[in-house]
Structure formats: C-alpha cells, structure tokens
Design a protein around this motif. Sequence first.
Motif, mmCIF file in Angstrom:
data_model
loop_
_atom_site.group_PDB
_atom_site.id
_atom_site.type_symbol
_atom_site.label_atom_id
_atom_site.label_comp_id
_atom_site.label_asym_id
_atom_site.label_seq_id
_atom_site.Cartn_x
_atom_site.Cartn_y
_atom_site.Cartn_z
ATOM 1 N N PHE A 18 0.786 -1.108 -0.010
ATOM 2 C CA PHE A 18 -0.036 -0.153 -0.042
ATOM 3 C C PHE A 18 0.771 1.246 -0.004
ATOM 4 C CE2 PHE A 18 -2.123 -3.366 2.495
ATOM 5 C CZ PHE A 18 -3.105 -3.698 1.734
ATOM 6 N N GLY A 34 -5.015 2.260 -5.612
ATOM 7 C CA GLY A 34 -4.388 1.188 -4.988
ATOM 8 C C GLY A 34 -4.952 1.013 -3.203
ATOM 9 N N GLN A 35 -4.083 1.816 -2.473
ATOM 10 C CA GLN A 35 -4.309 1.828 -0.889
ATOM 11 C C GLN A 35 -5.825 2.331 -0.808
ATOM 12 O OE1 GLN A 35 -2.114 4.939 1.377
ATOM 13 N NE2 GLN A 35 -1.797 3.415 2.962
ATOM 14 N N GLY A 36 -6.448 1.645 -0.005
ATOM 15 C CA GLY A 36 -7.969 1.505 0.112
ATOM 16 C C GLY A 36 -8.390 2.714 1.220
ATOM 17 N N TYR A 123 -5.075 -10.502 4.210
ATOM 18 C CA TYR A 123 -4.677 -8.997 4.680
ATOM 19 C C TYR A 123 -3.253 -9.286 5.192
ATOM 20 C CZ TYR A 123 -4.570 -4.265 6.293
ATOM 21 O OH TYR A 123 -4.262 -3.016 6.404
ATOM 22 N N ASN A 172 -11.096 -8.410 2.181
ATOM 23 C CA ASN A 172 -10.127 -7.733 1.447
ATOM 24 C C ASN A 172 -9.309 -8.384 0.945
ATOM 25 O OD1 ASN A 172 -8.336 -5.940 0.617
ATOM 26 N ND2 ASN A 172 -7.844 -4.979 2.637
ATOM 27 N N TYR A 203 -15.372 -4.568 7.273
ATOM 28 C CA TYR A 203 -16.127 -4.236 6.177
ATOM 29 C C TYR A 203 -17.615 -4.532 6.296
ATOM 30 C CZ TYR A 203 -11.487 -3.038 3.956
ATOM 31 O OH TYR A 203 -10.393 -2.647 3.872
ATOM 32 N N LYS A 234 -13.520 2.280 8.739
ATOM 33 C CA LYS A 234 -14.246 1.782 7.461
ATOM 34 C C LYS A 234 -15.673 2.262 7.544
ATOM 35 C CE LYS A 234 -10.896 -0.785 6.111
ATOM 36 N NZ LYS A 234 -9.422 0.164 6.589
ATOM 37 N N PHE A 319 -13.404 -2.986 -2.892
ATOM 38 C CA PHE A 319 -12.587 -3.400 -3.645
ATOM 39 C C PHE A 319 -12.734 -4.348 -4.831
ATOM 40 C CE2 PHE A 319 -10.645 -3.156 0.365
ATOM 41 C CZ PHE A 319 -9.706 -2.006 0.496
ATOM 42 N N ARG A 364 -6.290 -5.199 -7.938
ATOM 43 C CA ARG A 364 -7.160 -4.797 -7.198
ATOM 44 C C ARG A 364 -7.165 -3.250 -7.486
ATOM 45 N NH1 ARG A 364 -6.863 -3.986 -0.710
ATOM 46 N NH2 ARG A 364 -6.124 -1.999 -1.502
HETATM 47 N N1 GLN Z 1 -6.554 -1.880 4.454
HETATM 48 C C1 GLN Z 1 -5.937 -0.857 3.133
HETATM 49 C C2 GLN Z 1 -6.057 -1.510 2.133
HETATM 50 O O1 GLN Z 1 -6.174 -2.719 2.084
HETATM 51 C C3 GLN Z 1 -4.724 -0.211 3.607
HETATM 52 C C4 GLN Z 1 -4.091 0.103 4.879
HETATM 53 C C5 GLN Z 1 -2.631 0.285 4.931
HETATM 54 O O2 GLN Z 1 -2.245 0.995 4.105
HETATM 55 N N2 GLN Z 1 -1.918 -0.314 5.830
HETATM 56 O O3 GLN Z 1 -5.767 -1.096 1.077
#
Ligand code: GLN
Length: 388
Positions: A18, A34-36, A123, A172, A203, A234, A319, A364
């Motif tokens: 990320f 990218g980063q969520g 994750y 995720n 989520y 979230k 995502f 993703r």
């Molecule tokens: N959970 C977020 C993602 O999947 C990222 C969080 C982080 O940057 N550590 O994009």
Amino acid sequence: MSPRDANPIFGNQPTTIFTVMSALANQHNAINLGQGFPDEDGPKAIREVAARAFIEGPNQYPQMLGIAPLRKAIAAHAKKFYGLAFDPDTEVVVTSGATEALACCMFGLAGHGDEAIIVEPAYDCYRPILEAAGAKVRAVRLQPPDWRLDEGALTAAFSAKTKLLVINTPLNPIGRVFSRSELEIVASLAKRHDSFVVCDEVYEHLVFDGREHVPLISLPGMRERCVRVGSAGKIFSLTGWKVGWIEGPSRLIGAISKAHQFLSFTTPPGLQLGVAYGLEKEMEFTLSLTRELQGKRDALATGLARVGFDVLPCEGTYFLTASIRNITNETDRVFSERLTREAGVTPIPLSAFFGPDGPTHLVRFAFCKKRGVIDDVVKRLETHFGKQ
Ligand code: GLN
Ligand code: PMP
C-alpha cells in the motif's frame, strides 16, 4: 564490529504494497486506486465532536478498555444490526485501529507451539503478527473466480495444534462475503478442534446486492470461541483515525486486553467520543455510503471490462479485482507499476495478499472515490488501451 540484525520477522518484510503503490502514484501523478481509503471524509458532526474534545478535553489517558460511552455504543451497534448482546464492561475493548485489535487478539490467544490458519488471499498483517506471537501459520488458499471456502482444504489445514483461525468477511482484497453455509463449515471445524476464531469484520456494512453480512460469532456454539474485530475508519470513512474494537466473551477479552495494555494501552479520547457519537447518530451515513459504492463498483467494472480486463465478482468491501491475462503476460506487480506510469491509474497487485507461488495475474482497484474520479479512471484507461 557489525551491528546485530533486527528481528527478521519484521526486519525481512518488504515495505507494505500500500505504501509502495501510493508513493508510485504520487510520483507519477496517477489516480490512486491502490491503497484503500475514501477521498471524502465521513460525517462532519463526528469530526466536530472530536475537535471540540481536543480543545475542551478530555485529553489525558482514558480508561484502558476504552471510554464507557464508546463501549456502550459498540455493544448497542452489535445488538441493533445482529441481535448480538455484549456486556460493555467486560466484553468490549477499544483499540487503536483494527490493526491493533488484530495484534491484541493474536498475541492474546496464540503462542509458541500453536498453529494458526489464515485464508489466502489474506490481509498483509496477519502472518507477520502471528509469527511474532510464535505461532506456525498455515494458509488455506481460495481459488478464483468464485473464491469459495473449500471444506476439504480447510479440514486438511486443521490439526490438534490449531489454536486459532483468522476469518475476514467481507474479504479484502477479493470482496467475498462468506455465505452462512461456508461459515458453518468454519464453525464446525473450530468446534471440533476446540479452536478460537479471530473474525476480521471491518467491512461489515459494505455488502452489496441485498446480501447479508453474517458474523461468525452469531452461529450456534461460536459465542465462546470467537472475537469480532471492527473499525470506525471503515464505518465512517475516517481511515486515519485508527479507532477499532474487539467484541467477544469476557474470558477471551480479559486475556486480549492484557496484550492491549502493553501494545497501545489506550486510544485518543477525543476520537473515541467522536466515534461514540457516530455509532449512535450517524449510521445512516454508512448505509447510504454502501448504496453509493455499489453504483461506483458497477461503473468501474463496466469500464474495466470495456478495455479488456476480465472483472471478477465483488460482493462487498470497496475493492474490485480483475484478471489481466487478456491484456498482458506481465506479472501483476510489473503491470501495476506500468499502468501507474503509462496510464496514470494505480491498482494493487494481488500477489501481495498471498505467500510465495500465489497467482500473479490479478489486480485490485479501490472504488471508494468520487464518481467523477471513477469516470476519469475509465477515460484514462480507454485512452491508454485505445478503446474510446
Ligand atoms: N487496508 C488498506 C487496503 O487494503 C490499507 C491500509 C494500509 O495502508 N495499511 O488498501
Ligand atoms: N483488516 C482489513 C481486512 C483491512 O482491510 C484493514 C484496513 N484497511 C484493517 C484490518 C485495518 O483497519 P484499521 O485501519 O482500522 O487499522
């Protein structure tokens, strides 16, 4: 004399994907899917409650378990949405984000000689934290395109040493929302092997197309062996706040809070007051966020398919995943970097969510962005792939 090495469990880890992809997106002025993280902050009223607290107090250490109004609000939220009853005094602990919550659960429940099962794609923090706790990690790999939990594979991963399993639903990065029947398989194996389950449900509200999020802890016989992890980041689009929580039976919460007292001890009181207010008064924000996200998912999926991606189903989270095999033979990582540089759009390579030998043909995209941003992404991709 050469200095000693740091702990290799962390020292040998790469920088998270990320961070790497966000830096690359910034460098190339790319749209960062990218980063969520959402590009619009959650409810102003929540932020105002926190801002007032920062000026007027409290600003000193709050209670180790979290401030009482927030623990009450967390318990009330579980009751309202799932009919689950938790005692806010003994069955809830507030943490500095779900990441700390997961670490507390893993350190609090697993130790040397134990085995822990994770479900891949997973994750990124699960494996290193479990290993740091001393546990041996076994990964059960889901298979695209349907990514269903396979009873045989899961059964084979269990042993007499299986202390815990980590289950993330909605998941995720692939957006799976596990069905009740899949969760029943997990429940039956956890009961048979007397294992704990750490349920990463950050989520929980982001489920689409009328699907239902089922907390594993609500299944028969699971109340005493599950801990449920949530994240205000979230729920209220405030990912930088890092306010999370754990709910579970007092016996486990007692042990887990001993880990919490040495990891962060507590979480900023102003943020806790803001989140307590949000859980009581602003859940409508979250429900309408989900409705908007569903439309954005569809717009992005249509755009991706039009330029040649093979888009996979997305039942929840923010995502969307897609195969790049119709487009290129590059690996997901090489492709993601090139798309950032050449098309100005940044995804995340899915291989980052697998151990060695994971698939390298999937990427993703995070669609928790303004509708105009999603439209710009589609335009950039159409220009890049020459399909306007
Ligand atoms: N959970 C977020 C993602 O999947 C990222 C969080 C982080 O940057 N550590 O994009
Ligand atoms: N679990 C999953 C599956 C996540 O995607 C994330 C974060 N993005 C977390 C845990 C961590 O949440 P937090 O930001 O509250 O630490």
